[in-house]
Design a protein around this motif. Structure first.
Motif, PDB file in Angstrom:
ATOM      1  N   SER A  13       0.836  -1.199   0.000  1.00  0.00           N
ATOM      2  CA  SER A  13       0.000   0.000   0.000  1.00  0.00           C
ATOM      3  C   SER A  13       0.872   1.251   0.000  1.00  0.00           C
ATOM      4  O   SER A  13       2.038   1.216   0.419  1.00  0.00           O
ATOM      5  CB  SER A  13      -0.917   0.016   1.228  1.00  0.00           C
ATOM      6  OG  SER A  13      -0.146   0.183   2.403  1.00  0.00           O
ATOM      7  N   SER A  15       0.423   3.762   1.926  1.00  0.00           N
ATOM      8  CA  SER A  15       0.693   4.116   3.327  1.00  0.00           C
ATOM      9  C   SER A  15       1.854   3.292   3.888  1.00  0.00           C
ATOM     10  O   SER A  15       2.671   3.810   4.643  1.00  0.00           O
ATOM     11  CB  SER A  15      -0.558   3.952   4.184  1.00  0.00           C
ATOM     12  OG  SER A  15      -0.996   2.617   4.200  1.00  0.00           O
ATOM     13  N   TRP A  16       1.956   2.014   3.506  1.00  0.00           N
ATOM     14  CA  TRP A  16       3.084   1.192   3.952  1.00  0.00           C
ATOM     15  C   TRP A  16       4.387   1.785   3.439  1.00  0.00           C
ATOM     16  O   TRP A  16       5.370   1.875   4.175  1.00  0.00           O
ATOM     17  CB  TRP A  16       2.956  -0.251   3.461  1.00  0.00           C
ATOM     18  CG  TRP A  16       4.067  -1.123   3.976  1.00  0.00           C
ATOM     19  CD1 TRP A  16       4.040  -1.873   5.110  1.00  0.00           C
ATOM     20  CD2 TRP A  16       5.376  -1.290   3.412  1.00  0.00           C
ATOM     21  NE1 TRP A  16       5.264  -2.507   5.275  1.00  0.00           N
ATOM     22  CE2 TRP A  16       6.090  -2.161   4.249  1.00  0.00           C
ATOM     23  CE3 TRP A  16       6.001  -0.782   2.284  1.00  0.00           C
ATOM     24  CZ2 TRP A  16       7.397  -2.546   3.990  1.00  0.00           C
ATOM     25  CZ3 TRP A  16       7.322  -1.155   2.024  1.00  0.00           C
ATOM     26  CH2 TRP A  16       8.006  -2.026   2.873  1.00  0.00           C
ATOM     27  N   TYR A  18       5.052   4.919   2.612  1.00  0.00           N
ATOM     28  CA  TYR A  18       5.381   6.148   3.353  1.00  0.00           C
ATOM     29  C   TYR A  18       5.945   5.827   4.732  1.00  0.00           C
ATOM     30  O   TYR A  18       6.893   6.450   5.191  1.00  0.00           O
ATOM     31  CB  TYR A  18       4.153   7.042   3.510  1.00  0.00           C
ATOM     32  CG  TYR A  18       3.867   7.921   2.321  1.00  0.00           C
ATOM     33  CD1 TYR A  18       4.757   8.928   1.945  1.00  0.00           C
ATOM     34  CD2 TYR A  18       2.694   7.774   1.593  1.00  0.00           C
ATOM     35  CE1 TYR A  18       4.492   9.756   0.859  1.00  0.00           C
ATOM     36  CE2 TYR A  18       2.419   8.597   0.506  1.00  0.00           C
ATOM     37  CZ  TYR A  18       3.318   9.583   0.152  1.00  0.00           C
ATOM     38  OH  TYR A  18       3.052  10.398  -0.921  1.00  0.00           O
ATOM     39  N   LYS A  19       5.365   4.851   5.415  1.00  0.00           N
ATOM     40  CA  LYS A  19       5.769   4.536   6.786  1.00  0.00           C
ATOM     41  C   LYS A  19       7.062   3.738   6.861  1.00  0.00           C
ATOM     42  O   LYS A  19       7.826   3.885   7.812  1.00  0.00           O
ATOM     43  CB  LYS A  19       4.670   3.736   7.488  1.00  0.00           C
ATOM     44  CG  LYS A  19       3.422   4.522   7.772  1.00  0.00           C
ATOM     45  CD  LYS A  19       2.363   3.622   8.388  1.00  0.00           C
ATOM     46  CE  LYS A  19       1.025   4.321   8.496  1.00  0.00           C
ATOM     47  NZ  LYS A  19      -0.034   3.397   8.928  1.00  0.00           N
ATOM     48  N   ASN A  20       7.305   2.856   5.895  1.00  0.00           N
ATOM     49  CA  ASN A  20       8.365   1.863   6.039  1.00  0.00           C
ATOM     50  C   ASN A  20       9.496   1.917   5.021  1.00  0.00           C
ATOM     51  O   ASN A  20      10.441   1.136   5.145  1.00  0.00           O
ATOM     52  CB  ASN A  20       7.749   0.465   5.998  1.00  0.00           C
ATOM     53  CG  ASN A  20       6.778   0.253   7.123  1.00  0.00           C
ATOM     54  OD1 ASN A  20       7.151   0.291   8.282  1.00  0.00           O
ATOM     55  ND2 ASN A  20       5.517   0.063   6.782  1.00  0.00           N
ATOM     56  N   GLN A  23      13.050   2.692   6.660  1.00  0.00           N
ATOM     57  CA  GLN A  23      13.443   1.637   7.588  1.00  0.00           C
ATOM     58  C   GLN A  23      13.750   0.332   6.850  1.00  0.00           C
ATOM     59  O   GLN A  23      14.556  -0.469   7.305  1.00  0.00           O
ATOM     60  CB  GLN A  23      12.346   1.362   8.629  1.00  0.00           C
ATOM     61  CG  GLN A  23      12.036   2.516   9.533  1.00  0.00           C
ATOM     62  CD  GLN A  23      10.943   3.417   8.980  1.00  0.00           C
ATOM     63  OE1 GLN A  23      10.820   3.636   7.781  1.00  0.00           O
ATOM     64  NE2 GLN A  23      10.131   3.959   9.862  1.00  0.00           N
ATOM     65  N   SER A  24      13.111   0.140   5.707  1.00  0.00           N
ATOM     66  CA  SER A  24      13.310  -1.080   4.934  1.00  0.00           C
ATOM     67  C   SER A  24      14.533  -1.016   4.032  1.00  0.00           C
ATOM     68  O   SER A  24      14.920  -2.020   3.453  1.00  0.00           O
ATOM     69  CB  SER A  24      12.075  -1.358   4.073  1.00  0.00           C
ATOM     70  OG  SER A  24      10.967  -1.569   4.899  1.00  0.00           O
TER      71      SER A  24
END
Length: 58
Positions: A13, A15-16, A18-20, A23-24
């Motif tokens: 997604s 949103s995933w 944007y958030k991760n 960090q990934s």
């Protein structure tokens, strides 16, 4: 690639992403500042990241 294209390519997604993404280990290119900034991803870097994520079966 923009965020929507990258999310579709990775089958995640928006949103995933944007958030991760950071960090990934995905490299983000940000153009502009504030609310109007644009986030882009380099296709070859995303493709290389995908190859690094492979899990080898044993």
């Amino acid at each position: 690639m923009d965020v929507k294209e990258t999310a579709a390519y990775l089958n995640v997604s928006v949103s995933w992403l944007y958030k991760n993404a950071v960090q990934s280990g995905l490299v983000i290119y940000r153009f502009g500042t504030g609310v109007n900034s644009k986030i882009r991803f380099n296709f070859s870097e995303v493709e290389a990241w995908v190859k690094q994520q492979r899990v080898m079966g044993g």
